[in-house]
Design an enzyme around this catalytic site. Structure first.
Site, mmCIF file in Angstrom:
data_model
loop_
_atom_site.group_PDB
_atom_site.id
_atom_site.type_symbol
_atom_site.label_atom_id
_atom_site.label_comp_id
_atom_site.label_asym_id
_atom_site.label_seq_id
_atom_site.Cartn_x
_atom_site.Cartn_y
_atom_site.Cartn_z
ATOM 1 N N GLU A 91 0.817 -1.216 0.000
ATOM 2 C CA GLU A 91 0.000 0.000 0.000
ATOM 3 C C GLU A 91 0.852 1.269 0.000
ATOM 4 O O GLU A 91 0.387 2.335 -0.377
ATOM 5 C CB GLU A 91 -0.953 0.003 1.206
ATOM 6 C CG GLU A 91 -2.104 -0.984 1.121
ATOM 7 C CD GLU A 91 -3.137 -0.604 0.075
ATOM 8 O OE1 GLU A 91 -2.752 -0.373 -1.088
ATOM 9 O OE2 GLU A 91 -4.327 -0.566 0.407
ATOM 10 N N THR A 124 -4.660 8.849 -2.999
ATOM 11 C CA THR A 124 -4.934 8.482 -1.600
ATOM 12 C C THR A 124 -4.089 9.335 -0.658
ATOM 13 O O THR A 124 -4.589 9.823 0.360
ATOM 14 C CB THR A 124 -4.659 6.985 -1.377
ATOM 15 O OG1 THR A 124 -5.487 6.251 -2.285
ATOM 16 C CG2 THR A 124 -5.001 6.554 0.039
HETATM 17 N N1 HSE Z 1 -8.388 4.036 5.013
HETATM 18 C C1 HSE Z 1 -7.763 4.512 3.817
HETATM 19 C C2 HSE Z 1 -8.118 5.969 3.618
HETATM 20 C C3 HSE Z 1 -8.254 3.715 2.663
HETATM 21 O O1 HSE Z 1 -9.290 6.301 3.769
HETATM 22 O O2 HSE Z 1 -7.227 6.776 3.320
HETATM 23 C C4 HSE Z 1 -7.624 4.103 1.372
HETATM 24 O O3 HSE Z 1 -7.964 3.153 0.397
#
Ligand code: HSE
Length: 316
Positions: A131, A187
């Site tokens: 990730e 993200t």
């Molecule tokens: N929990 C993470 C966010 C998920 O909301 O940034 C990203 O896929």
């Protein structure tokens, strides 16, 4: 004796589910990624086909699947190279755990291929390393759901502790995925807008919703799950990043959804539906209409919670 080739399927996932930022995740029955690992004499080579393939880096250090493979080859001192073929069924950069699915599939596949005997928690730890390529951090909510299936909550990151719960059979999901171009570091960007300090009353509000949602999964109460899908902390900070956000939400609720939220870091939106009282396909279309009011086309679909990564084929 390691296998020569394995093929693994790993599901799309939705993280956060409203109040559970970086803690809650759910696996979707569809779409999914298919990853084939073939042992080669040396190095890591990545091939990507399918949806959005051209937007993904093939450099192992910048690719979620490559990072996981590199780390596992090194940790287990595996004297082989790996050809990784990723067949994308999950559109990248839309908040549906696309990178997590590929990472989870590689961890799961290498475990089977080299007979490493790793448990789910270990697989999640490896998959979470992937990730970093897309989110800049090792958040494990998507990869946990992609490995375990159904609903997961991360009880602790250090050390990693996961709780995995079945989903009620009447729970359905409606998803709308807007067709907007998202940057590769989407993200990371969506994480940068989140407040670093949280007023106590907002914490109390979210905690109540999160606790109620887990209770809903534990006792199989779809309505409690859906009605608890509200977030007063992260979602308000991210809403302005999603054109049509308010209208998508309003339309979904009017059409019979129990709750609606941003899927992961967005821009997709996801709704919880009780199939006895709502039609998830219709709700998905209502959400699509919401995006249309902001001038955006979207792909809308209904699905259900799904299982985690699974082995499709193993060639000795
Ligand atoms: N929990 C993470 C966010 C998920 O909301 O940034 C990203 O896929």
């Amino acid at each position: 004796m390691p296998a020569k080739q394995v093929t693994v399927k790993a599901p799309a996932t939705s993280a956060n589910l409203g109040p559970g930022f970086d803690v809650f995740g759910i696996a979707l029955e569809e779409p999914s990624d298919k990853v084939t690992l073939t042992s080669v004499s040396q190095g890591i080579r990545i091939q990507i086909s399918g949806i959005g393939a051209r937007t993904i880096s093939l450099t192992p250090d910048k690719n979620t699947a490559g990072l996981v493979a590199k780390r596992m080859l090194s940790d287990f001192n595996l004297k082989t190279g790996l050809l990784i073929h990723v067949e994308k069924g999950i559109f990248p950069g839309k908040g549906l755990g696309s990178s997590a699915a590929s990472a989870a599939a590689v961890a799961f596949g290498m475990n089977a291929m080299f007979n490493l005997g790793l448990n789910n928690k270990q697989l999640i730890s490896y998959a979470a390393k992937g990730e970093v390529a897309s989110a800049g951090s090792e958040h494990a909510d998507n990869v946990s759901a992609a490995i375990c299936g159904n609903f997961v909550l991360i009880r602790s990151y250090h050390p990693l502790e996961i709780v995995n719960l079945e989903c009620p059979k009447d729970l359905e999901l409606a998803v709308a995925m807007p067709k907007i171009i998202t940057p590769p570091n989407k993200t990371e960007k969506a994480r940068s807008v989140i407040p670093k300090l949280v007023p106590l009353e907002k914490h109390v509000y979210n905690l109540g919703k999160a606790a109620a949602m887990i209770t809903g999964f534990a006792i199989g109460d779809v309505n409690l799950i859906g009605e608890s899908m509200i977030d007063e902390i992260v979602e308000p900070a991210r809403a302005s990043l999603i054109p049509g956000y308010a209208k998508v939400k309003e339309n979904a609720l009017k059409a019979g959804a129990l709750g609606v939220t941003i899927s992961g870091a967005g821009p997709s939106m996801i709704a919880i539906v009780n199939k006895n009282t709502g039609d998830s396909a219709k709700i998905a279309l209502a959400m699509q209409e919401g995006f249309r009011t902001a001038g955006l086309d979207s792909h809308a679909f209904a699905t259900r919670p799904g299982r985690g990564a699974c082995l499709l084929e193993m060639k000795p």
